[in-house]
Design a protein around this motif. Structure first.
Motif, PDB file in Angstrom:
ATOM      1  N   LEU A 234       0.856  -1.187   0.000  1.00 24.07           N
ATOM      2  CA  LEU A 234       0.000   0.000   0.000  1.00 24.07           C
ATOM      3  C   LEU A 234       0.888   1.232   0.000  1.00 24.07           C
ATOM      4  O   LEU A 234       1.682   1.434   0.924  1.00 24.07           O
ATOM      5  CB  LEU A 234      -0.912   0.008   1.230  1.00 24.07           C
ATOM      6  N   GLU A 235       0.766   2.055  -1.030  1.00 23.99           N
ATOM      7  CA  GLU A 235       1.636   3.215  -1.217  1.00 23.99           C
ATOM      8  C   GLU A 235       0.831   4.444  -1.628  1.00 23.99           C
ATOM      9  O   GLU A 235      -0.133   4.334  -2.395  1.00 23.99           O
ATOM     10  CB  GLU A 235       2.681   2.937  -2.311  1.00 23.99           C
ATOM     11  N   ASP A 236       1.264   5.610  -1.144  1.00 24.37           N
ATOM     12  CA  ASP A 236       0.585   6.854  -1.504  1.00 24.37           C
ATOM     13  C   ASP A 236       1.365   7.703  -2.494  1.00 24.37           C
ATOM     14  O   ASP A 236       0.838   8.684  -3.024  1.00 24.37           O
ATOM     15  CB  ASP A 236       0.347   7.700  -0.246  1.00 24.37           C
ATOM     16  N   SER A 237       2.628   7.370  -2.760  1.00 26.34           N
ATOM     17  CA  SER A 237       3.448   8.212  -3.625  1.00 26.34           C
ATOM     18  C   SER A 237       3.801   7.504  -4.928  1.00 26.34           C
ATOM     19  O   SER A 237       3.897   6.272  -4.987  1.00 26.34           O
ATOM     20  CB  SER A 237       4.749   8.618  -2.919  1.00 26.34           C
TER      21      SER A 237
ATOM     22  N   VAL B  32      -1.203  -1.378  -4.416  1.00 30.71           N
ATOM     23  CA  VAL B  32      -2.442  -0.628  -4.273  1.00 30.71           C
ATOM     24  C   VAL B  32      -2.084   0.811  -3.936  1.00 30.71           C
ATOM     25  O   VAL B  32      -1.321   1.070  -3.004  1.00 30.71           O
ATOM     26  CB  VAL B  32      -3.334  -1.221  -3.155  1.00 30.71           C
ATOM     27  N   GLY B  33      -2.616   1.743  -4.703  1.00 29.70           N
ATOM     28  CA  GLY B  33      -2.373   3.153  -4.424  1.00 29.70           C
ATOM     29  C   GLY B  33      -3.354   3.676  -3.392  1.00 29.70           C
ATOM     30  O   GLY B  33      -4.483   3.174  -3.266  1.00 29.70           O
ATOM     31  N   PHE B  34      -2.938   4.704  -2.648  1.00 25.23           N
ATOM     32  CA  PHE B  34      -3.790   5.275  -1.605  1.00 25.23           C
ATOM     33  C   PHE B  34      -3.810   6.795  -1.721  1.00 25.23           C
ATOM     34  O   PHE B  34      -2.753   7.439  -1.801  1.00 25.23           O
ATOM     35  CB  PHE B  34      -3.291   4.868  -0.219  1.00 25.23           C
TER      36      PHE B  34
ATOM     37  N   LEU C 298      -0.741   7.545  -9.634  1.00 26.98           N
ATOM     38  CA  LEU C 298      -0.401   6.273  -8.994  1.00 26.98           C
ATOM     39  C   LEU C 298      -0.672   5.096  -9.931  1.00 26.98           C
ATOM     40  O   LEU C 298       0.114   4.137  -9.984  1.00 26.98           O
ATOM     41  CB  LEU C 298      -1.193   6.103  -7.695  1.00 26.98           C
ATOM     42  N   THR C 299      -1.749   5.185 -10.683  1.00 29.74           N
ATOM     43  CA  THR C 299      -2.071   4.133 -11.645  1.00 29.74           C
ATOM     44  C   THR C 299      -1.007   4.065 -12.740  1.00 29.74           C
ATOM     45  O   THR C 299      -0.541   2.980 -13.117  1.00 29.74           O
ATOM     46  CB  THR C 299      -3.452   4.380 -12.280  1.00 29.74           C
TER      47      THR C 299
END
Length: 228
Positions: A166-169, A184-186, A200-201
């Motif tokens: 799980l990553e936001d950057s 999975v982007g957050f 993110l995609t």
């Protein structure tokens, strides 16, 4: 199809809402030095990178001249604020009760930094000793290099394709994808920006969520999703 056997969390911007605090401190100090940068620009361009790398990029792009102690100054001020102000992302504690799989943290932040903020929100003891700072383990190469994710998978005896991150950057997503992990982007933290999910995609996230409480169901679904 490979069942998920390991859940890897980034920390800043996924478990704790710290990126907005970091960006504000950096903006204030850069502005004080005569190099104004808005927090939104810092968040969009540099989230997920080590501070030393951000300074390098700004020097290369703009010719900015910074004091030798700039990294130490920003880190000290940010850590002070994190220890007092940082909050956990909504649902962080709940999902850890819901996910019945081995888990760890892989972050570009130092262990000292991670302990400060995770302790403040009561999450440190829910992960230790499986908290991996990229610059302190294995090859010591930080994201966007994939090395810290390879290290975590090896420690748990799991093939990368059986790990979900799980990553936001953008830099973190790219690193996890390069490692061969499911990603999975957050976008549920305060520093999210217009176009964040698309970015993110494009970096390699298979799906993007903006609520942590959706993550357990996504982990289950990923076991049946093809990466092709």
């Amino acid at each position: 199809m490979t069942a998920i056997a390991l859940v890897i969390f980034d920390c800043d911007g996924t478990l704790v809402d710290s990126e907005i605090i970091s960006a504000k401190v950096e903006s204030e100090i850069f502005t004080d030095l005569g190099h104004p940068l808005e927090p939104a620009e810092i968040q969009a361009r540099f989230a997920g990178l080590k501070l030393s790398r951000i300074i390098e990029l700004l020097k290369e792009e703009t010719g900015m001249v910074f004091p030798e102690n700039i990294v130490e100054r920003i880190e000290n001020e940010t850590m002070s604020r994190l220890g007092q102000e940082v909050k956990d992302i909504a649902g962080a504690h709940e999902i850890l009760d819901m996910i019945d799989l081995p888990r760890c943290i892989c972050s570009n932040s130092s262990t000292e930094w991670l302990k400060t903020e995770l302790d403040h929100v009561g999450l440190w003891d829910r992960f230790r000793p499986y908290v991996y700072s990229a610059s302190e383990v294995g090859t010591r190469r930080s994201k966007p290099a994939p090395d810290v994710f390879h290290y975590a998978c090896k420690e748990f005896g799991v093939e990368p394709q059986a790990a979900v991150v799980l990553e936001d950057s953008v830099h973190g997503v790219a690193a996890a994808a390069a490692a061969g992990c499911r990603v999975v982007g957050f976008t549920g933290a305060a520093h999210t920006y217009s176009g964040h999910a698309d970015a993110l995609t494009e970096a390699g996230a298979e799906t993007v969520i903006n609520r942590l409480l959706d993550f357990p169901a996504v982990i289950t679904a990923l076991s049946g999703w093809s990466q092709d």
